[in-house]
Design a protein around this motif. Structure first.
Motif, PDB file in Angstrom:
ATOM      1  N   ARG A 237       9.505  -4.309  -9.685  1.00  0.00           N
ATOM      2  CA  ARG A 237      10.430  -5.433  -9.550  1.00  0.00           C
ATOM      3  C   ARG A 237      10.306  -6.423 -10.687  1.00  0.00           C
ATOM      4  O   ARG A 237      11.278  -6.966 -11.177  1.00  0.00           O
ATOM      5  CB  ARG A 237      10.211  -6.133  -8.210  1.00  0.00           C
ATOM      6  CG  ARG A 237      11.255  -7.192  -7.905  1.00  0.00           C
ATOM      7  CD  ARG A 237      10.833  -8.024  -6.730  1.00  0.00           C
ATOM      8  NE  ARG A 237       9.560  -8.697  -6.999  1.00  0.00           N
ATOM      9  CZ  ARG A 237       8.680  -8.991  -6.058  1.00  0.00           C
ATOM     10  NH1 ARG A 237       8.906  -8.674  -4.808  1.00  0.00           N
ATOM     11  NH2 ARG A 237       7.547  -9.605  -6.353  1.00  0.00           N
ATOM     12  N   ASN A 238       9.077  -6.664 -11.081  1.00  0.00           N
ATOM     13  CA  ASN A 238       8.908  -7.705 -12.096  1.00  0.00           C
ATOM     14  C   ASN A 238       9.059  -7.173 -13.511  1.00  0.00           C
ATOM     15  O   ASN A 238       9.042  -7.936 -14.466  1.00  0.00           O
ATOM     16  CB  ASN A 238       7.534  -8.362 -11.940  1.00  0.00           C
ATOM     17  CG  ASN A 238       7.401  -9.027 -10.577  1.00  0.00           C
ATOM     18  OD1 ASN A 238       8.402  -9.454 -10.018  1.00  0.00           O
ATOM     19  ND2 ASN A 238       6.195  -9.081 -10.052  1.00  0.00           N
TER      20      ASN A 238
ATOM     21  N   SER B  50       7.728 -14.151  -2.011  1.00  0.00           N
ATOM     22  CA  SER B  50       7.250 -13.443  -3.192  1.00  0.00           C
ATOM     23  C   SER B  50       6.436 -14.348  -4.101  1.00  0.00           C
ATOM     24  O   SER B  50       5.601 -13.869  -4.875  1.00  0.00           O
ATOM     25  CB  SER B  50       8.428 -12.880  -3.979  1.00  0.00           C
ATOM     26  OG  SER B  50       9.266 -12.126  -3.155  1.00  0.00           O
ATOM     27  N   SER B  51       6.682 -15.622  -4.008  1.00  0.00           N
ATOM     28  CA  SER B  51       5.934 -16.532  -4.871  1.00  0.00           C
ATOM     29  C   SER B  51       4.477 -16.639  -4.452  1.00  0.00           C
ATOM     30  O   SER B  51       3.621 -17.019  -5.245  1.00  0.00           O
ATOM     31  CB  SER B  51       6.595 -17.909  -4.836  1.00  0.00           C
ATOM     32  OG  SER B  51       6.653 -18.363  -3.492  1.00  0.00           O
TER      33      SER B  51
ATOM     34  N   ASP C 250       6.618  -8.161   5.111  1.00  0.00           N
ATOM     35  CA  ASP C 250       5.561  -9.153   5.240  1.00  0.00           C
ATOM     36  C   ASP C 250       4.744  -8.970   6.510  1.00  0.00           C
ATOM     37  O   ASP C 250       3.532  -9.206   6.527  1.00  0.00           O
ATOM     38  CB  ASP C 250       6.152 -10.561   5.211  1.00  0.00           C
ATOM     39  CG  ASP C 250       6.493 -11.009   3.805  1.00  0.00           C
ATOM     40  OD1 ASP C 250       7.118 -12.076   3.652  1.00  0.00           O
ATOM     41  OD2 ASP C 250       6.120 -10.278   2.858  1.00  0.00           O
TER      42      ASP C 250
ATOM     43  N   ILE D  41       5.786  -3.858  -3.022  1.00  0.00           N
ATOM     44  CA  ILE D  41       6.573  -4.302  -4.161  1.00  0.00           C
ATOM     45  C   ILE D  41       7.653  -3.259  -4.393  1.00  0.00           C
ATOM     46  O   ILE D  41       7.354  -2.061  -4.410  1.00  0.00           O
ATOM     47  CB  ILE D  41       5.677  -4.467  -5.406  1.00  0.00           C
ATOM     48  CG1 ILE D  41       4.774  -5.653  -5.174  1.00  0.00           C
ATOM     49  CG2 ILE D  41       6.520  -4.613  -6.646  1.00  0.00           C
ATOM     50  CD1 ILE D  41       4.028  -6.096  -6.394  1.00  0.00           C
TER      51      ILE D  41
ATOM     52  N   SER E 242       9.851   0.751  -1.476  1.00  0.00           N
ATOM     53  CA  SER E 242       8.539   0.146  -1.639  1.00  0.00           C
ATOM     54  C   SER E 242       7.524   1.070  -0.971  1.00  0.00           C
ATOM     55  O   SER E 242       7.843   1.807  -0.056  1.00  0.00           O
ATOM     56  CB  SER E 242       8.459  -1.256  -1.034  1.00  0.00           C
ATOM     57  OG  SER E 242       8.685  -1.217   0.336  1.00  0.00           O
TER      58      SER E 242
ATOM     59  N   CYS F 203      12.757  -8.293   4.398  1.00  0.00           N
ATOM     60  CA  CYS F 203      11.596  -9.037   3.890  1.00  0.00           C
ATOM     61  C   CYS F 203      10.555  -9.228   4.981  1.00  0.00           C
ATOM     62  O   CYS F 203       9.354  -9.099   4.738  1.00  0.00           O
ATOM     63  CB  CYS F 203      12.031 -10.411   3.370  1.00  0.00           C
ATOM     64  SG  CYS F 203      12.908 -10.354   1.818  1.00  0.00           S
TER      65      CYS F 203
ATOM     66  N   GLU G 244      -2.244  -6.939  -3.781  1.00  0.00           N
ATOM     67  CA  GLU G 244      -1.197  -5.942  -3.899  1.00  0.00           C
ATOM     68  C   GLU G 244      -1.664  -4.569  -3.514  1.00  0.00           C
ATOM     69  O   GLU G 244      -0.855  -3.688  -3.259  1.00  0.00           O
ATOM     70  CB  GLU G 244      -0.674  -5.904  -5.348  1.00  0.00           C
ATOM     71  CG  GLU G 244      -0.092  -7.221  -5.793  1.00  0.00           C
ATOM     72  CD  GLU G 244       1.289  -7.429  -5.184  1.00  0.00           C
ATOM     73  OE1 GLU G 244       1.993  -6.414  -5.042  1.00  0.00           O
ATOM     74  OE2 GLU G 244       1.624  -8.567  -4.856  1.00  0.00           O
TER      75      GLU G 244
ATOM     76  N   GLY H 105      14.431 -10.514  -4.104  1.00  0.00           N
ATOM     77  CA  GLY H 105      13.155 -11.056  -3.713  1.00  0.00           C
ATOM     78  C   GLY H 105      13.216 -11.755  -2.376  1.00  0.00           C
ATOM     79  O   GLY H 105      14.265 -12.186  -1.904  1.00  0.00           O
ATOM     80  N   CYS H 106      12.062 -11.820  -1.783  1.00  0.00           N
ATOM     81  CA  CYS H 106      11.908 -12.579  -0.551  1.00  0.00           C
ATOM     82  C   CYS H 106      11.336 -13.942  -0.910  1.00  0.00           C
ATOM     83  O   CYS H 106      10.740 -14.127  -1.971  1.00  0.00           O
ATOM     84  CB  CYS H 106      10.979 -11.851   0.410  1.00  0.00           C
ATOM     85  SG  CYS H 106      11.501 -10.173   0.771  1.00  0.00           S
TER      86      CYS H 106
END
Lengths: 588, 229
Positions: free
Chosen positions: A44-45, B91-92, B208, A74, A93, B204, B97, B87-88
């Protein structure tokens, strides 16, 4: 051949740490120039597509991403392309594509065997796939076990569970079984591949087993027996319910309140007079009925000169009381059950029974109510007014109406008293009334039979003129009114017969009826014998409706016209007239 | 005699009622918390983790189901999948990961991360439960699942706070959580855009909730079972 493009068949992560993607070639290479197919991916990034890091580890046409390239949660996108064109693309994902490896190290142990030695329980155990890190709790797996007999085709499934051991119950020891297990991530839907098949054979373990004949899969004969029994019981019950006697025996009816002799249907039909008569046969009721009837008393009538009687207030008295009576009578048409069948408008001349169905009881009630109806008065008045009685050229006609009216306005009880007391007043009233109505006043008591019945005579010759008492009351009313009904009918008949011999049974709401009613009322206390066909005044050309024909109720009498060929009918209800027989029954 | 009997019965009834009221005041819950006789009555950490893991698993399960139902009902043919890479709002937040990162992070920090994510979802879930009812002909299953998710999330939040209270030795770190600004998107007039907003939100949240479930299971195995689940 159709051109089949290369396609990404699946991307899969066995343990949530790595993943790999697989694709198919299609027949692209055969048709076009061979080129190199690449798998590109992008997280994604990232800004750009990157090439697959490992084409080898996962096999042909595959791309393997090891832990350093793998990020969970991700989004990834992978695409299959060569230099020129893109064949396929997928986005996902890693947590969505988890398909665990199959469990390993399946084995079984015998738990116990049945006493017969036919069945046995075993426990199957296995280990989770080695790649999945269950110990650290990174991934949670659940397992599904399937088993079947060796020669069967369909697998039996057990519920997915978390534990790595499962008991299998009631396996046939003479048979061999196959067992396999597969796993999936706990919140996913898709299972991974099946493990290797585990063979269960009891003979190998050296257990004794018995070859038994096939058991009954389903106890059919038991079903048949119980079904037959149930059916038989049902049939018996049905038969029992059809038999009233048996039903009475088993389910005795609950007694409902009942009065001897009274049928509830009677009440429903509204034949109150019948009911009344029956009730009256019980002593209690009788007393109730007659307690307050002031006018139900013996009338002592002295037999005098008919002429005198004519003039005497008998008529008047009757008339005065009459208005009450008439009121009641007239008003009787209002309510009361049983009135429905009251006097019919069209009564054949010879058929006095037409007026039956008038409820004596209702009449009584009406009298008691003393409903003041103008009609009564009107009847009288009208008669006084309208009737130009040419034939009634009587001196009595000149009698003032007021007297009658005033007398009419007198309350009922006094009338009865007056009746009881003295006839002269009655006579005067009668005479007054006679002036008005004249011939149709069958109010003169001309005789009293030995049996106690009162014989009334019209007393006047001038019945010619009297025809219709119009407007007195409606038909219904007259019919309803016991007294009036009869009296009217009779009077009219008498009159007409006297005159023209025509049945004139229309509603002649002549007040003369009142007289009759009075009489009838009073005769309740009188034990009237059979209608004596005596003509009270022989000199009277008018037929005397004076013989009691029927005692209908305590308050009513059916007077029979002796002069007329009155059929000796027994009509039960004629506007409150009580037949003598009934009266006999009623009176103590 | 009968009077005496009735009065005795009445007295007994009153006594029973009063005792019942007094007993219920102690706050009996479905799960027995305190063993009899202990003065300092406290739920063990293991029990707390057990409950937390149960809740997180249930939440993730419901989130998967509601997403699948929504996908079946509304997203077919609209091409939502391709756009779901968006993005959700969480995401920040920096979260581990993969497994190595999760294993390396300290359990207190990991708990804080979990708390942050849960707090971030508190608001959106409330609005989800209310806004989903405005969707035309929304099936009942989606409706009650949304409500259930919101309730369980609240309970899990409380549970994690309790665990943190037990586990934290030092001062409580400031939980970082991200604000959700997506309410207007759930109330768009255009139905397609509105449904896509729902789709995105559910997608999302499914992700999560899986994250939270994994972290908690990891923590439970690490702390309670000594990495030997």
């Amino acid at each position: 051949d159709l051109l089949q493009w290369p396609q990404i068949s699946k991307c899969r992560s066995p343990e949530l740490e790595t993943f790999s993607c697989y694709w198919t070639d299609g027949n692209y290479y055969n048709l076009t120039a061979p080129g190199t197919i690449q798998l590109l991916y992008m997280k994604r990034n990232d800004e750009d597509w990157k090439e697959c890091p490992d084409y080898i580890t996962a096999g042909e046409n595959s791309c393997y991403f090891n832990t350093s390239y793998t990020s969970i949660w991700i989004p990834y996108c992978v695409k299959l392309a060569n230099k020129d064109e893109v064949f396929d693309e997928k986005c996902f994902s890693v947590d969505e594509i988890v398909l665990p490896d199959p469990p390993v190290h399946l084995n079984w142990t015998l738990l116990n065997t049945s006493q017969t030695g036919i069945h046995g329980d075993i426990q199957v155990r296995w280990d989770p796939p080695p790649t999945a890190d269950v110990q650290k709790g990174w991934i949670t797996l659940e397992y599904e076990l399937q088993y079947k007999e060796v020669n069967e085709t369909k697998w039996k499934e057990l519920e997915p569970r978390l534990s790595t051991m499962v008991p299998l119950y009631s396996l046939k020891m003479g048979r061999d079984y196959e067992i396999r297990v597969r796993s999936r991530q706990r919140t996913s839907e898709k299972f991974g591949e099946f493990s290797e098949i585990l063979y269960v054979s009891f003979s190998q373990a050296g257990f004794e087993f018995v070859h038994c004949a096939e058991e009954l899969e389903f106890p059919w004969f038991l079903v048949v027996i119980f079904g037959a029994c149930g059916l038989a019981v049902t049939v018996i019950l049905i038969l029992l319910s059809k038999q009233p006697r048996l039903k009475m025996l088993i389910f005795p009816p609950v007694p409902v309140p009942k009065i001897k002799g009274i049928d509830t249907d009677l009440l429903k039909k509204g034949k109150l007079d019948e009911v009344n008569s029956i009730l009256a046969s019980h002593d209690n009721y009788k007393t109730q009925l007659y307690n307050d009837d002031l006018w139900v008393e013996f009338i002592e009538l002295d037999i005098e000169d008919p002429d005198v009687k004519n003039r005497v207030s008998d008529t008047d008295r009757l008339l005065t009381e009459d208005h009450l009576k008439s009121h009641n009578c007239l008003g009787a048409k209002d309510d009361d059950s049983g009135r429905a069948s009251c006097c019919e408008p069209d009564i054949p001349e010879t058929d006095f029974s037409a007026s039956d169905t008038c409820d004596a009881i209702s009449d009584i009630d009406q009298f008691k109510k003393a409903t003041e109806k103008e009609e009564d008065l009107l009847c009288l008045d009208r008669k006084d007014n309208d009737e130009s009685l040419p034939s009634l050229a009587d001196t009595d006609t000149q009698q003032p109406h007021s007297t009658t009216r005033s007398e009419n306005s007198q309350p009922w009880p006094p009338f009865t008293d007056s009746i009881d007391s003295a006839s002269p007043s009655v006579h005067t009233q009668l005479s007054n009334q006679n002036s008005l109505t004249n011939t149709d006043f069958y109010t003169q008591v001309s005789d009293i039979t030995p049996a106690g019945s009162v014989v009334l005579s019209p007393g006047q010759k001038n019945k010619m003129g009297r025809t219709q008492c119009e407007g007195c009351t409606e038909q219904n009313f007259t019919m309803d009114n016991a007294y009036f009904c009869e009296a009217d009918v009779k009077k009219c008949i008498a009159v007409t017969s006297h005159e023209e011999d025509e049945p004139h049974v229309q509603e002649q709401s002549c007040n003369e009826d009142a007289y009759f009613t009075t009489e009838s009322l009073t005769t309740t206390g009188i034990n009237l014998g059979a209608s004596t066909a005596e003509t009270p005044s022989s000199e009277m050309p008018v037929p005397d409706y004076t013989s009691i024909h029927i005692v209908h109720s305590p308050q009513g009498l059916v007077l029979n016209a002796t002069a007329l060929p009155v059929p000796d009918k027994e009509f039960n209800m004629s506007c409150g007239y009580v037949s003598t027989d009934q009266l006999n029954k009623i009176m103590p | 005699m009968s009077n005496k009997g009735t009065s005795l019965k009445g007295l007994l009834l009153v006594v029973l009622l009063v005792s019942n009221i007094l007993l219920t005041k102690e706050g009996v819950t479905s799960l027995p918390i305190c063993p009899n006789g202990s003065v300092n009555c406290q739920v063990s950490l293991g029990e707390l983790f057990e409950r937390a893991v149960k809740l997180s698993h249930s939440i993730h399960f419901l989130a998967s189901e509601i997403f699948n139902e929504f996908d079946e009902r509304y997203a077919q043919g609209r091409g939502f999948i391709a756009k779901a890479v968006n993005g959700c709002h969480t995401s920040s937040l920096t979260t581990p990961e993969d497994k190595e990162q999760a294993q390396q992070i300290h359990h207190e920090d990991l708990l804080n991360v979990v708390l942050g994510v849960l707090r971030s979802w508190n608001d959106p879930l409330i609005h989800l439960a209310s806004e989903v009812q405005r969707i035309k002909e929304a099936p009942d299953t989606i409706l009650w699942k949304a409500v259930e998710i919101e309730e369980q999330n609240k309970r899990l939040l409380e549970g994690i706070e309790k665990i943190i209270g037990r586990v934290h030795s030092g001062e409580t770190g400031n939980e970082i959580y991200s604000q959700w600004e997506g309410l207007p998107s759930l109330q768009l007039a255009d139905e397609d855009s509105r449904l896509f907003a729902f789709y995105n939100l559910l997608h999302c949240f499914r992700r999560d909730s899986h994250k939270i479930d994994n972290y908690l299971k990891l923590l439970k195995c690490r702390l309670i079972h000594d990495s030997n689940c």
